[in-house]
Design an enzyme around this catalytic site. Structure first.
Site, mmCIF file in Angstrom:
data_model
loop_
_atom_site.group_PDB
_atom_site.id
_atom_site.type_symbol
_atom_site.label_atom_id
_atom_site.label_comp_id
_atom_site.label_asym_id
_atom_site.label_seq_id
_atom_site.Cartn_x
_atom_site.Cartn_y
_atom_site.Cartn_z
ATOM 1 N N ASN A 1 0.850 -1.195 0.000
ATOM 2 C CA ASN A 1 0.000 0.000 0.000
ATOM 3 C C ASN A 1 0.885 1.244 0.000
ATOM 4 O O ASN A 1 0.493 2.293 -0.507
ATOM 5 C CB ASN A 1 -0.908 -0.010 1.224
ATOM 6 C CG ASN A 1 -1.926 -1.133 1.130
ATOM 7 O OD1 ASN A 1 -2.827 -1.088 0.309
ATOM 8 N ND2 ASN A 1 -1.755 -2.161 1.937
ATOM 9 N N HIS B 1 11.339 0.497 3.863
ATOM 10 C CA HIS B 1 10.965 1.136 2.598
ATOM 11 C C HIS B 1 11.909 2.315 2.331
ATOM 12 O O HIS B 1 12.074 3.176 3.195
ATOM 13 C CB HIS B 1 9.538 1.691 2.659
ATOM 14 C CG HIS B 1 8.524 0.701 3.131
ATOM 15 N ND1 HIS B 1 8.171 -0.411 2.395
ATOM 16 C CD2 HIS B 1 7.782 0.646 4.254
ATOM 17 C CE1 HIS B 1 7.253 -1.097 3.051
ATOM 18 N NE2 HIS B 1 7.000 -0.480 4.183
HETATM 19 N N1 NDP Z 1 -1.418 2.194 3.927
HETATM 20 C C1 NDP Z 1 -0.438 1.545 4.569
HETATM 21 O O1 NDP Z 1 0.687 2.045 4.715
HETATM 22 C C2 NDP Z 1 -0.710 0.194 5.120
HETATM 23 C C3 NDP Z 1 -1.872 -0.452 4.804
HETATM 24 N N2 NDP Z 1 -2.134 -1.697 5.301
HETATM 25 C C4 NDP Z 1 -3.391 -2.337 4.887
HETATM 26 O O2 NDP Z 1 -4.408 -2.031 5.834
HETATM 27 C C5 NDP Z 1 -5.366 -3.091 5.878
HETATM 28 C C6 NDP Z 1 -5.552 -3.539 7.332
HETATM 29 O O3 NDP Z 1 -4.330 -4.007 7.820
HETATM 30 P P1 NDP Z 1 -4.220 -4.742 9.241
HETATM 31 O O4 NDP Z 1 -4.920 -3.962 10.282
HETATM 32 O O5 NDP Z 1 -2.799 -5.078 9.429
HETATM 33 O O6 NDP Z 1 -5.035 -6.095 8.953
HETATM 34 P P2 NDP Z 1 -5.462 -7.213 9.995
HETATM 35 O O7 NDP Z 1 -5.495 -8.479 9.221
HETATM 36 O O8 NDP Z 1 -4.663 -7.145 11.228
HETATM 37 O O9 NDP Z 1 -6.977 -6.806 10.370
HETATM 38 C C7 NDP Z 1 -7.977 -6.748 9.398
HETATM 39 C C8 NDP Z 1 -9.296 -6.453 10.081
HETATM 40 O O10 NDP Z 1 -10.266 -6.242 9.069
HETATM 41 C C9 NDP Z 1 -11.386 -7.091 9.276
HETATM 42 N N3 NDP Z 1 -11.905 -7.517 7.988
HETATM 43 C C10 NDP Z 1 -11.249 -8.098 6.976
HETATM 44 N N4 NDP Z 1 -12.084 -8.360 5.968
HETATM 45 C C11 NDP Z 1 -13.306 -7.934 6.358
HETATM 46 C C12 NDP Z 1 -14.595 -7.951 5.762
HETATM 47 N N5 NDP Z 1 -14.805 -8.459 4.560
HETATM 48 N N6 NDP Z 1 -15.630 -7.438 6.460
HETATM 49 C C13 NDP Z 1 -15.448 -6.923 7.691
HETATM 50 N N7 NDP Z 1 -14.245 -6.873 8.305
HETATM 51 C C14 NDP Z 1 -13.192 -7.388 7.640
HETATM 52 C C15 NDP Z 1 -10.882 -8.257 10.095
HETATM 53 O O11 NDP Z 1 -11.983 -8.803 10.805
HETATM 54 P P3 NDP Z 1 -11.822 -9.997 11.879
HETATM 55 O O12 NDP Z 1 -11.080 -9.381 13.038
HETATM 56 O O13 NDP Z 1 -13.224 -10.355 12.258
HETATM 57 O O14 NDP Z 1 -11.044 -11.054 11.191
HETATM 58 C C16 NDP Z 1 -9.832 -7.577 10.969
HETATM 59 O O15 NDP Z 1 -10.434 -7.036 12.119
HETATM 60 C C17 NDP Z 1 -4.810 -4.194 4.962
HETATM 61 O O16 NDP Z 1 -5.412 -4.131 3.697
HETATM 62 C C18 NDP Z 1 -3.329 -3.851 4.851
HETATM 63 O O17 NDP Z 1 -2.754 -4.319 3.649
HETATM 64 C C19 NDP Z 1 -1.270 -2.302 6.155
HETATM 65 C C20 NDP Z 1 -0.096 -1.679 6.499
HETATM 66 C C21 NDP Z 1 0.296 -0.404 5.979
HETATM 67 O O1 OAA Z 2 2.594 -1.053 2.693
HETATM 68 C C1 OAA Z 2 1.994 -1.894 3.361
HETATM 69 O O2 OAA Z 2 0.876 -2.314 3.070
HETATM 70 C C2 OAA Z 2 2.573 -2.459 4.609
HETATM 71 C C3 OAA Z 2 3.971 -2.191 4.816
HETATM 72 O O3 OAA Z 2 4.772 -2.315 3.942
HETATM 73 C C4 OAA Z 2 4.396 -1.773 6.133
HETATM 74 O O4 OAA Z 2 3.576 -1.740 7.067
HETATM 75 O O5 OAA Z 2 5.572 -1.409 6.266
#
Ligand code: NDP
Ligand code: OAA
Length: 271
Positions: A192, A222
Site C-alpha cells: 500500500n 521502505h
Molecule cells: N497504507 C499503509 O501504509 C498500510 C496499509 N495496510 C493495509 O491495511 C489493511 C488492514 O491491515 P491490518 O490492520 O494489518 O489487517 P489485519 O489483518 O490485522 O486486520 C484486518 C481487520 O479487518 C477485518 N476484515 C477483513 N475483511 C473484512 C470484511 N470483509 N468485512 C469486515 N471486516 C473485515 C478483520 O476482521 P476480523 O477481526 O473479524 O477477522 C480484521 O479485524 C490491509 O489491507 C493492509 O494491507 C497495512 C499496512 C500499511
Molecule cells: O505497505 C503496506 O501495506 C505495509 C507495509 O509495507 C508496512 O507496514 O511497512
C-alpha cells in the site's frame, strides 16, 4: 488544537491498524467521536471492545457510511464494500488499503459528484509531503524499494502465481521489479506504501517498485528515491512489525490517528 465541531468516525477492521486506532479514539481525541466499527467476527469483536469506555456499535461495512469519517482498515478485498457507500454518502473516506484504489480511480470522480473526499494516509511510509510538493513541478523519476522479512511476504498472490518460494531463503531475493499498479495487484497486503507514493507523485505506471524478501531484516524497510526538478531526495523508514500482523508496521495505526487529527485540527503541520 482542534475545532469545537466534532466529527463522527467509523472504522472497518479491528486488526493491527483498526484496533489501536479505535482504542485511541475511545481514550479521547478532541473533535473526533468513534461511533461504529465493522469486522468479520462479531463475537471476537465484542471481546476486543469489552474494555472501551464507550463501546462503538458493530456495523455492517455499508452502515459505516453513517459516520462523517469512514476509515477502511480491513483488506483490499473488502475495500470497495466500504468505499462505495461512504463516497456515495459524501463522507470523508480514509483508506488504509489504498493499493485497492489504484484500479478504481472512478471512485475519485464519483467523489467529485457527491462532495466526498478521499484522504489517503501516509500510512507505513514517509515523505509524501515532499513528494507532493515535488509533483507540483516536473519529476523525472520516483522509485520505492521495499525489504521485508520472509513472514511478511508469505502468501502474496504474485509469489504464489509465479511459484516463488521465500520461506527458506538464506540470502535476499529480488521477488518483484515493476510498477506500482502491478505491485498493488500482486502484493495487495504488502505495498500500500507504493500506492500512496504513486498517488502523491507521478502515478502508478511511472512509479517503479522493487520488492526484496530478505532473511536478514526484522523490520519492513521502505526506501524512496525521487529525482525532481526542484529537489532530489532519498528517505528510508524501518517499520517495526505489529504483534497481530507482521505485514503491517506499527506506525501505520499511528499514521491514521495523526491523519484523522489533521482533519479536525485548527493547527496542521506538513502539507
Ligand atoms: N497504507 C499503509 O501504509 C498500510 C496499509 N495496510 C493495509 O491495511 C489493511 C488492514 O491491515 P491490518 O490492520 O494489518 O489487517 P489485519 O489483518 O490485522 O486486520 C484486518 C481487520 O479487518 C477485518 N476484515 C477483513 N475483511 C473484512 C470484511 N470483509 N468485512 C469486515 N471486516 C473485515 C478483520 O476482521 P476480523 O477481526 O473479524 O477477522 C480484521 O479485524 C490491509 O489491507 C493492509 O494491507 C497495512 C499496512 C500499511
Ligand atoms: O505497505 C503496506 O501495506 C505495509 C507495509 O509495507 C508496512 O507496514 O511497512
Amino acid at each position: 488544537m482542534s475545532s469545537t465541531v466534532s466529527k463522527t468516525v467509523a472504522i472497518a477492521g479491528l486488526g493491527a491498524i483498526g484496533l489501536p486506532l479505535a482504542r485511541a479514539l475511545d481514550a479521547g481525541v478532541e473533535g473526533l467521536r468513534l461511533i461504529g466499527v465493522a469486522c468479520r467476527d462479531p463475537v471476537n469483536a465484542r471481546a476486543r471492545l469489552a474494555d472501551f469506555q464507550a463501546e462503538p456499535r458493530l456495523m455492517s461495512l455499508a452502515e459505516l457510511a453513517e459516520a462523517d469519517i469512514v476509515v477502511e482498515a480491513a483488506s483490499a478485498a473488502a475495500f470497495e464494500q466500504v468505499a462505495l457507500p461512504a463516497i456515495e454518502a459524501g463522507r470523508i473516506f480514509v483508506p488504509a488499503s489504498c493499493g485497492a484504489l489504484l484500479p478504481r480511480m472512478h471512485l475519485a470522480r464519483l467523489a467529485q459528484q457527491t462532495g466526498a473526499r478521499i484522504v489517503v494516509p501516509t500510512g507505513a511510509l514517509l515523505g509524501l509531503d515532499a513528494v507532493r510538493a515535488a509533483a507540483e513541478g516536473p519529476i523525472d523519476s520516483v522509485t520505492i524499494e521495499t525489504r521485508k522479512p520472509l513472514a511478511a511476504l508469505a502468501g502474496a498472490p504474485y509469489l504464489v502465481q509465479n511459484g516463488i518460494e521465500v520461506a527458506d531463503l538464506s540470502e535476499p531475493l529480488l521477488v518483484f521489479n515493476g510498477n506500482a499498479m502491478e505491485a498493488a495487484a500482486g502484493f495487495p497486503a504488502n505495498v500500500n506504501v507504493a500506492a500512496a507514493l504513486a498517488l502523491a507523485g507521478v502515478g502508478p505506471v511511472r512509479t517503479k517498485v522493487r520488492i526484496w524478501a530478505d532473511p536478514f531484516v526484522t523490520r519492513n524497510v521502505h526506501t524512496i528515491n525521487v529525482d525532481a526538478e526542484a529537489a532530489r531526495f532519498s528517505m528510508t523508514i524501518e517499520n517495526v512489525p505489529s504483534a497481530g500482523n507482521p505485514r503491517t508496521g506499527r506506525l501505520t495505526g499511528l499514521s491514521l490517528l495523526a491523519c484523522l487529527r489533521g482533519l479536525v485540527s485548527t493547527l496542521k503541520v506538513g502539507s
